[in-house]
Write a protein that holds these residues in place. Sequence first.
Motif, PDB file in Angstrom:
ATOM      1  N   TYR A 109       0.934  -1.174  -0.049  1.00 55.49           N
ATOM      2  CA  TYR A 109       0.060  -0.157   0.002  1.00 55.49           C
ATOM      3  C   TYR A 109       0.991   1.383  -0.114  1.00 55.49           C
ATOM      4  O   TYR A 109       0.798   2.282  -0.734  1.00 55.49           O
ATOM      5  CB  TYR A 109      -1.046   0.076   1.176  1.00 55.49           C
ATOM      6  CG  TYR A 109      -1.617  -1.280   1.554  1.00 55.49           C
ATOM      7  CD1 TYR A 109      -2.364  -2.057   0.603  1.00 55.49           C
ATOM      8  CD2 TYR A 109      -1.830  -1.912   2.785  1.00 55.49           C
ATOM      9  CE1 TYR A 109      -2.961  -3.008   0.729  1.00 55.49           C
ATOM     10  CE2 TYR A 109      -2.567  -3.081   3.059  1.00 55.49           C
ATOM     11  CZ  TYR A 109      -3.071  -3.743   2.000  1.00 55.49           C
ATOM     12  OH  TYR A 109      -3.854  -4.890   2.205  1.00 55.49           O
ATOM     13  N   LYS A 110       1.866   1.104   1.007  1.00 55.01           N
ATOM     14  CA  LYS A 110       2.700   2.327   0.937  1.00 55.01           C
ATOM     15  C   LYS A 110       3.790   2.595  -0.325  1.00 55.01           C
ATOM     16  O   LYS A 110       3.969   3.497  -0.619  1.00 55.01           O
ATOM     17  CB  LYS A 110       3.561   2.172   2.344  1.00 55.01           C
ATOM     18  CG  LYS A 110       4.322   3.583   2.547  1.00 55.01           C
ATOM     19  CD  LYS A 110       5.044   3.693   3.791  1.00 55.01           C
ATOM     20  CE  LYS A 110       6.225   4.429   3.834  1.00 55.01           C
ATOM     21  NZ  LYS A 110       5.977   5.804   3.075  1.00 55.01           N
ATOM     22  N   VAL A 111       4.236   1.546  -0.604  1.00 50.18           N
ATOM     23  CA  VAL A 111       4.918   1.466  -1.901  1.00 50.18           C
ATOM     24  C   VAL A 111       4.314   2.011  -2.921  1.00 50.18           C
ATOM     25  O   VAL A 111       4.673   3.147  -3.798  1.00 50.18           O
ATOM     26  CB  VAL A 111       5.610  -0.066  -2.081  1.00 50.18           C
ATOM     27  CG1 VAL A 111       6.313   0.109  -3.409  1.00 50.18           C
ATOM     28  CG2 VAL A 111       6.663  -0.366  -1.222  1.00 50.18           C
ATOM     29  N   PHE A 112       2.914   1.784  -3.248  1.00 48.68           N
ATOM     30  CA  PHE A 112       2.443   1.887  -4.415  1.00 48.68           C
ATOM     31  C   PHE A 112       2.112   3.500  -4.311  1.00 48.68           C
ATOM     32  O   PHE A 112       2.223   4.353  -5.376  1.00 48.68           O
ATOM     33  CB  PHE A 112       1.091   1.489  -4.700  1.00 48.68           C
ATOM     34  CG  PHE A 112       1.221   0.239  -5.699  1.00 48.68           C
ATOM     35  CD1 PHE A 112       1.978   0.123  -6.553  1.00 48.68           C
ATOM     36  CD2 PHE A 112       0.703  -0.982  -4.965  1.00 48.68           C
ATOM     37  CE1 PHE A 112       2.036  -1.090  -7.620  1.00 48.68           C
ATOM     38  CE2 PHE A 112       1.054  -2.247  -5.934  1.00 48.68           C
ATOM     39  CZ  PHE A 112       1.610  -2.233  -6.958  1.00 48.68           C
ATOM     40  N   ALA A 113       1.599   4.116  -3.023  1.00 46.41           N
ATOM     41  CA  ALA A 113       1.462   5.545  -2.571  1.00 46.41           C
ATOM     42  C   ALA A 113       2.685   6.278  -2.886  1.00 46.41           C
ATOM     43  O   ALA A 113       2.560   7.314  -3.542  1.00 46.41           O
ATOM     44  CB  ALA A 113       0.864   5.653  -1.288  1.00 46.41           C
ATOM     45  N   ASP A 114       3.805   5.808  -2.173  1.00 48.05           N
ATOM     46  CA  ASP A 114       5.094   6.338  -2.553  1.00 48.05           C
ATOM     47  C   ASP A 114       5.180   6.546  -3.981  1.00 48.05           C
ATOM     48  O   ASP A 114       5.833   7.630  -4.853  1.00 48.05           O
ATOM     49  CB  ASP A 114       6.361   5.533  -2.141  1.00 48.05           C
ATOM     50  CG  ASP A 114       6.342   5.796  -0.526  1.00 48.05           C
ATOM     51  OD1 ASP A 114       5.545   6.759   0.018  1.00 48.05           O
ATOM     52  OD2 ASP A 114       6.896   5.103  -0.060  1.00 48.05           O
ATOM     53  N   ILE A 115       5.195   5.441  -5.113  1.00 51.70           N
ATOM     54  CA  ILE A 115       5.315   5.652  -6.239  1.00 51.70           C
ATOM     55  C   ILE A 115       4.616   6.708  -7.074  1.00 51.70           C
ATOM     56  O   ILE A 115       4.875   7.332  -8.096  1.00 51.70           O
ATOM     57  CB  ILE A 115       4.971   4.146  -7.046  1.00 51.70           C
ATOM     58  CG1 ILE A 115       6.293   3.253  -6.636  1.00 51.70           C
ATOM     59  CG2 ILE A 115       5.013   4.234  -8.546  1.00 51.70           C
ATOM     60  CD1 ILE A 115       5.872   1.765  -6.983  1.00 51.70           C
ATOM     61  N   ASN A 116       3.395   6.803  -6.537  1.00 52.85           N
ATOM     62  CA  ASN A 116       2.253   7.671  -7.153  1.00 52.85           C
ATOM     63  C   ASN A 116       2.484   9.030  -6.290  1.00 52.85           C
ATOM     64  O   ASN A 116       1.547  10.031  -6.572  1.00 52.85           O
ATOM     65  CB  ASN A 116       1.001   7.474  -6.868  1.00 52.85           C
ATOM     66  CG  ASN A 116       0.913   5.930  -7.859  1.00 52.85           C
ATOM     67  OD1 ASN A 116       0.763   6.031  -9.245  1.00 52.85           O
ATOM     68  ND2 ASN A 116       0.444   4.730  -7.466  1.00 52.85           N
ATOM     69  N   ALA A 117       3.383   9.363  -5.619  1.00 50.14           N
ATOM     70  CA  ALA A 117       3.633  10.532  -4.948  1.00 50.14           C
ATOM     71  C   ALA A 117       2.279  10.709  -3.997  1.00 50.14           C
ATOM     72  O   ALA A 117       1.816  11.937  -4.097  1.00 50.14           O
ATOM     73  CB  ALA A 117       4.080  11.883  -5.903  1.00 50.14           C
ATOM     74  N   VAL A 118       1.972   9.940  -3.360  1.00 45.06           N
ATOM     75  CA  VAL A 118       0.722  10.214  -2.645  1.00 45.06           C
ATOM     76  C   VAL A 118       0.865  10.014  -0.954  1.00 45.06           C
ATOM     77  O   VAL A 118       1.715   9.003  -0.630  1.00 45.06           O
ATOM     78  CB  VAL A 118      -0.482   9.125  -3.075  1.00 45.06           C
ATOM     79  CG1 VAL A 118      -1.645   9.140  -2.047  1.00 45.06           C
ATOM     80  CG2 VAL A 118      -1.173   9.469  -4.336  1.00 45.06           C
ATOM     81  N   GLY A 119       0.725  11.062  -0.242  1.00 47.13           N
ATOM     82  CA  GLY A 119       0.872  11.070   1.101  1.00 47.13           C
ATOM     83  C   GLY A 119       0.575   9.664   1.978  1.00 47.13           C
ATOM     84  O   GLY A 119      -0.876   9.510   1.654  1.00 47.13           O
ATOM     85  N   VAL A 120       0.978   9.258   2.887  1.00 46.18           N
ATOM     86  CA  VAL A 120       0.322   8.295   3.812  1.00 46.18           C
ATOM     87  C   VAL A 120       0.349   8.485   5.193  1.00 46.18           C
ATOM     88  O   VAL A 120       1.057   8.903   5.634  1.00 46.18           O
ATOM     89  CB  VAL A 120       1.392   6.865   3.737  1.00 46.18           C
ATOM     90  CG1 VAL A 120       0.704   5.627   4.459  1.00 46.18           C
ATOM     91  CG2 VAL A 120       1.682   6.628   2.033  1.00 46.18           C
ATOM     92  N   ASP A 121      -0.921   8.381   5.441  1.00 43.05           N
ATOM     93  CA  ASP A 121      -1.044   8.694   7.005  1.00 43.05           C
ATOM     94  C   ASP A 121      -1.108   7.317   7.528  1.00 43.05           C
ATOM     95  O   ASP A 121      -1.907   6.346   7.237  1.00 43.05           O
ATOM     96  CB  ASP A 121      -2.178   9.488   7.391  1.00 43.05           C
ATOM     97  CG  ASP A 121      -1.999  10.816   7.067  1.00 43.05           C
ATOM     98  OD1 ASP A 121      -1.126  11.603   7.069  1.00 43.05           O
ATOM     99  OD2 ASP A 121      -3.055  11.486   6.134  1.00 43.05           O
ATOM    100  N   GLU A 122      -0.172   6.764   8.539  1.00 47.70           N
ATOM    101  CA  GLU A 122      -0.093   5.643   9.176  1.00 47.70           C
ATOM    102  C   GLU A 122      -0.787   5.590  10.571  1.00 47.70           C
ATOM    103  O   GLU A 122      -0.196   6.282  11.485  1.00 47.70           O
ATOM    104  CB  GLU A 122       1.110   4.924   9.177  1.00 47.70           C
ATOM    105  CG  GLU A 122       1.914   5.177   7.828  1.00 47.70           C
ATOM    106  CD  GLU A 122       3.365   4.337   7.583  1.00 47.70           C
ATOM    107  OE1 GLU A 122       4.169   4.821   8.482  1.00 47.70           O
ATOM    108  OE2 GLU A 122       3.248   3.400   6.875  1.00 47.70           O
ATOM    109  N   VAL A 123      -1.866   4.917  10.789  1.00 48.40           N
ATOM    110  CA  VAL A 123      -2.577   4.851  11.987  1.00 48.40           C
ATOM    111  C   VAL A 123      -2.214   3.376  12.695  1.00 48.40           C
ATOM    112  O   VAL A 123      -2.811   2.416  12.228  1.00 48.40           O
ATOM    113  CB  VAL A 123      -3.975   5.150  12.110  1.00 48.40           C
ATOM    114  CG1 VAL A 123      -4.412   4.999  13.425  1.00 48.40           C
ATOM    115  CG2 VAL A 123      -4.176   6.504  11.554  1.00 48.40           C
ATOM    116  N   CYS A 124      -1.371   3.200  13.483  1.00 47.87           N
ATOM    117  CA  CYS A 124      -0.901   1.844  13.897  1.00 47.87           C
ATOM    118  C   CYS A 124      -2.054   1.163  14.752  1.00 47.87           C
ATOM    119  O   CYS A 124      -2.944   1.833  15.277  1.00 47.87           O
ATOM    120  CB  CYS A 124       0.145   1.997  15.252  1.00 47.87           C
ATOM    121  SG  CYS A 124       1.889   1.479  14.508  1.00 47.87           S
TER     122      CYS A 124
END
Length: 360
Positions: A109-124
Amino acid sequence: MFDPLTLARDNIRDLRPYSSARHEFDGAADVFLDANENAFGSPVDIALNRYPDPLSSTLKNRLAEINGVNSDQIFVGNGSDEAIDLLLRIFCEPRKDRVMTFPPTYGMYKVFADINAVGVDEVCLTTEFALDLEEICRQYTSSTKVMFICSPNNPTGNSLAVDDVLEVVERFGSIVVVDEAYIHFSERGSLKNEIDRFPNLVVLQTFSKAWGLAGARVGLALADSRIIDLMNRVKPPYNVNEISQRLALDALVNTGTIDSWVEEIKDQRSDLGRSLGKFGFVKTVFPSDANFLLVKVDDADAIYKFLLKQGIVVRNRNGVERCEGCLRVTVGTPNENSKLLKALSHYRASMPRSEETRQI
Ligand SMILES: *Cc1c(COP(=O)(O)O)cnc(C)c1O
């Protein structure tokens, strides 16, 4: 009323998709001279000189029957990873919109977001590996376009409470993706039949795990037909190849084999869990609803390396938040599992005396 189209990026909503030859004409004819294929054949045993069905229609119709949904509520992709990437690209404006993930979870999820330059909010997840609804509320903003919930969750192995998942689906105005890659190993039912009630819910499943076709790359998304339509417009025209479409269709005939393998994997999972729990260097074997076990050990790096030397590869999750000191072990055949256990008793024997005496 929630309309997924209003969430989509403007350029996607306005997109005029590429129209492939096989898309424009999919009826019956004798002579196909429309796609520049080699009409003479293929130089291999199977005839692959024709382009595949761009929409995997036969496969989708069968999947629709099996899953009790309409075929326009199904997207078939090159693995469910393709669906994850498409959803990000459809709904998230790069450098502006954001997605939310719930670590420890599936890394793509994060890798694809990073590739697409989309910020990720991670809620543990909480220490019990549950969704933290309060914190989700705090971090959710109108820029949050997609939330990725994995249940049963990889790498923790547990299913998330259905009530919590549905609360997220109901409460927030974003697309909520529920990744059910491991659903076959879970006692909890799929949320696939909730897609009629919730037009923002996308359920992902895959042929890669229980179905034993990881090498064929076939995954699916089940969702409101308007979301599926967007995915079909954005996907590469021939995203699932002919062989994979046929193999997936064949696999669906062999449900008996899959069902009995799943039962055996679940039996092996409890046996393996019990045996692992007996080692003194194993601190916790977490309960699993998937085909793997998350195991907390004294020294994850050392055990990981030791096993590698014995030719056994597990996944080292040490260093992942909330999974410190953990290895993720896929449930193998009885023979593979006993090789693992044997190697681990060699590891124990190689340990310093003080450790060894902690054994039963
Ligand atoms: C293995 C896995 C997938 C599968 O991805 P494919 O592209 O379908 O092989 C998806 N999500 C999770 C959480 C997984 O562990």
